[in-house]
Design a protein around this motif. Structure first.
Motif, PDB file in Angstrom:
ATOM      1  N   SER A 271       0.840  -1.199   0.000  1.00 36.66           N
ATOM      2  CA  SER A 271       0.000   0.000   0.000  1.00 36.66           C
ATOM      3  C   SER A 271       0.872   1.244   0.000  1.00 36.66           C
ATOM      4  N   ASN A 272       1.993   1.174   0.727  1.00 36.37           N
ATOM      5  CA  ASN A 272       2.932   2.293   0.719  1.00 36.37           C
ATOM      6  C   ASN A 272       3.542   2.473  -0.663  1.00 36.37           C
ATOM      7  N   ILE A 288      -5.445   2.074   5.826  1.00 33.68           N
ATOM      8  CA  ILE A 288      -5.069   0.657   5.649  1.00 33.68           C
ATOM      9  C   ILE A 288      -4.089   0.238   6.733  1.00 33.68           C
ATOM     10  N   LYS A 289      -3.069   1.048   6.950  1.00 31.69           N
ATOM     11  CA  LYS A 289      -2.054   0.724   7.955  1.00 31.69           C
ATOM     12  C   LYS A 289      -2.674   0.643   9.348  1.00 31.69           C
ATOM     13  N   PHE A 350       9.571  -0.241   3.786  1.00 32.68           N
ATOM     14  CA  PHE A 350       9.970  -0.915   5.013  1.00 32.68           C
ATOM     15  C   PHE A 350      10.280   0.102   6.118  1.00 32.68           C
ATOM     16  N   THR A 351      11.007   1.158   5.757  1.00 38.30           N
ATOM     17  CA  THR A 351      11.384   2.182   6.747  1.00 38.30           C
ATOM     18  C   THR A 351      10.151   2.821   7.355  1.00 38.30           C
ATOM     19  N   GLU A 352       9.170   3.139   6.503  1.00 41.41           N
ATOM     20  CA  GLU A 352       7.937   3.762   7.017  1.00 41.41           C
ATOM     21  C   GLU A 352       7.169   2.794   7.902  1.00 41.41           C
ATOM     22  N   TYR A 353       7.098   1.536   7.500  1.00 37.56           N
ATOM     23  CA  TYR A 353       6.389   0.526   8.299  1.00 37.56           C
ATOM     24  C   TYR A 353       7.040   0.371   9.671  1.00 37.56           C
TER      25      TYR A 353
END
Length: 355
Positions: A271-272, A288-289, A350-353
Motif C-alpha cells: 500500500s505504501n 489501511i495501515k 519498510f522504513t515507514e512501516y
C-alpha cells in the motif's frame, strides 16, 4: 446457502456440502477413500467430519505433522508411499481435511499420484476457506521458499463448513482475515469498509463474509484460471509478504509467521508502494495501515533483515524476464498488475512501516 460454481467444480456450504459429498462418493465408482489430516485436524476436525460422512466405502486416515515447515516434497513422498502401501488405485478418492498446508499439499499429492486421482478439499481454517482451497492451485515449498513446486488441478468439490472454525485459535482466524481484507482492497471497496469494524461480528456474519470472499476470488479465477493476466490481482500483499514469510521460515532465531500475518505486513508495505506511485492518497494509506496494524502485530526487522528479504524476491513466481512484478492498488478498490518498483521505493516502504 447456494453453491458457488467454479471451474469444473462447485463450492458447497454446510449441510448441502455434506449431501453433495455423499452423492459424489456414492456415484463416482470409487474403490476406497483416503483422508489426509494433520495432527491438529485429526484431533479437532476429523471426529466431526466422520460423524457427518455418509458412505459405505472403506477409508484410511493419513496424518502429517502440522505447520508450514512440513509443506515439502519429503512429506509428499511419505504420503505417496502410504497410498502405494495401501494399494490405492486410480479410482481412489483423496480428501484433504485441513488448512492451507493440507489442502495445497493434498491437492498436489492427488494430482500427481498415478498421474492424477480425484480429490476433494475440505478446508478447516478461515484462510483455507477463503483462499487456499479455491482456485485450483496446489503445491509445496522448496527449501523454505513458498509454493515453488506445484500445478493447477481442480477438485471434485470444495466443502466449506464454519463449524470447523469453532476450535480455531485466534491467530489462525486473524490469518484468514488478512486475505478477506485483501479481497476488499483489490475488488470491492464496500467490502473493505464493512470489514473495517468487526466489533459486532457474529457467526452468521462470518458465513456471509466467507461466501463473499470466495465469490470475489472465484470470479477473478474464472476469468484467468492459469494466472496469465488479471488473476495476478490476487497477489496484492504477497510479493513482499511471501519474502517476509520465507525469511522467517528459514531463520531459526526468530518465530515463523502465519501466511496471513505475513500477507498483512505485505499489504501495508505494498500500500505504501501504491502511495509512492501516486495511486492512493496518504489518507487511504494511513487507514489501511491503521486497520491492519490493529489486528496484526508489527514485526521488527533490521536493515540486514530487510536486505535478506529483498534477495528472496528473485524467487517470486510472478517475476518475468528478470523483473520483480508487484500488484498495487487504487483508491476505489481496484488493483494494478505488473508494476515495477525500485529497490529504493521498497526500502522506503519498510522504513515507514518500521517507524
Amino acid at each position: 446457502m447456494n453453491e458457488i460454481q467454479a471451474e469444473n467444480y462447485s463450492v458447497f456450504f454446510a449441510e448441502k456440502g455434506f449431501e453433495n459429498l455423499s452423492q459424489i462418493l456414492a456415484n463416482g465408482g470409487y474403490s476406497k477413500i483416503f483422508i489426509l489430516t494433520d495432527s491438529n485436524t485429526t484431533e479437532y476436525c476429523l471426529p466431526y467430519f466422520l460423524q457427518r460422512l455418509e458412505t459405505t466405502l472403506a477409508f484410511e486416515i493419513i496424518e502429517i505433522e502440522d505447520g508450514e515447515v512440513n509443506k515439502t516434497i519429503e512429506t509428499c513422498f511419505e504420503v505417496w508411499s502410504v497410498l502405494s502401501e495401501y494399494e490405492a488405485d486410480r479410482k481412489a478418492m483423496f480428501i484433504s481435511l485441513g488448512g492451507g498446508v493440507v489442502t495445497d499439499l493434498g491437492g498436489f499429492v492427488a494430482a500427481t499420484y498415478k498421474r492424477g486421482i480425484d480429490f476433494i478439499s475440505v478446508p478447516t481454517t478461515l484462510l483455507a476457506m477463503v483462499d487456499a482451497s479455491v482456485g485450483g492451485k496446489t503445491g509445496v515449498d522448496l527449501g523454505g521458499l513458498k509454493n515453488q513446486v506445484g500445478l493447477f488441478a481442480n477438485p471434485q468439490m470444495v466443502l466449506v463448513d464454519v463449524n470447523f472454525l469453532e476450535t480455531l485459535p485466534g491467530n489462525e482466524m486473524r490469518s484468514g482475515l488478512a486475505e478477506m481484507y485483501k479481497h476488499g482492497l483489490i475488488a470491492d471497496i464496500s467490502y473493505w469498509n464493512r470489514l473495517k469494524d468487526l466489533s459486532n461480528f457474529t457467526t452468521n456474519d462470518l458465513e456471509l463474509l466467507i461466501y463473499h470472499s470466495i465469490t470475489i476470488k472465484n470470479n477473478i479465477v474464472l476469468e484467468d484460471p492459469k494466472e496469465k493476466n488479471i488473476r495476478k490481482k490476487l497477489n496484492f500483499g504477497h510479493t513482499l509478504g511471501h519474502a517476509i514469510e520465507s525469511y522467517h521460515l528459514n531463520n531459526d532465531e526468530i518465530s515463523t509467521l502465519l501466511h496471513g500475518e505475513a500477507v498483512a505486513i505485505g499489504m501495508i508495505l505494498e500500500s505504501n508502494l501504491s502511495l509512492q506511485k501516486g495511486y492512493i492518497s496518504e489518507l487511504f494509506y494511513n487507514e489501511i495501515k491503521s486497520v491492519l496494524s490493529a489486528i496484526f502485530p508489527q514485526i521488527q526487522l533490521s536493515e540486514k533483515d530487510i536486505h535478506k528479504c529483498l534477495r528472496l524476491l528473485v524467487h517470486d513466481k510472478k517475476n518475468e524476464l528478470g523483473c520483480v512484478n508487484f500488484t498495487l492498488i487504487k483508491e476505489n478498490g481496484e488493483a494494478i498488475i505488473n508494476e515495477e518498483v525500485s529497490t529504493e521505493m521498497i526500502i522506503n516502504a519498510f522504513t515507514e512501516y518500521l517507524s
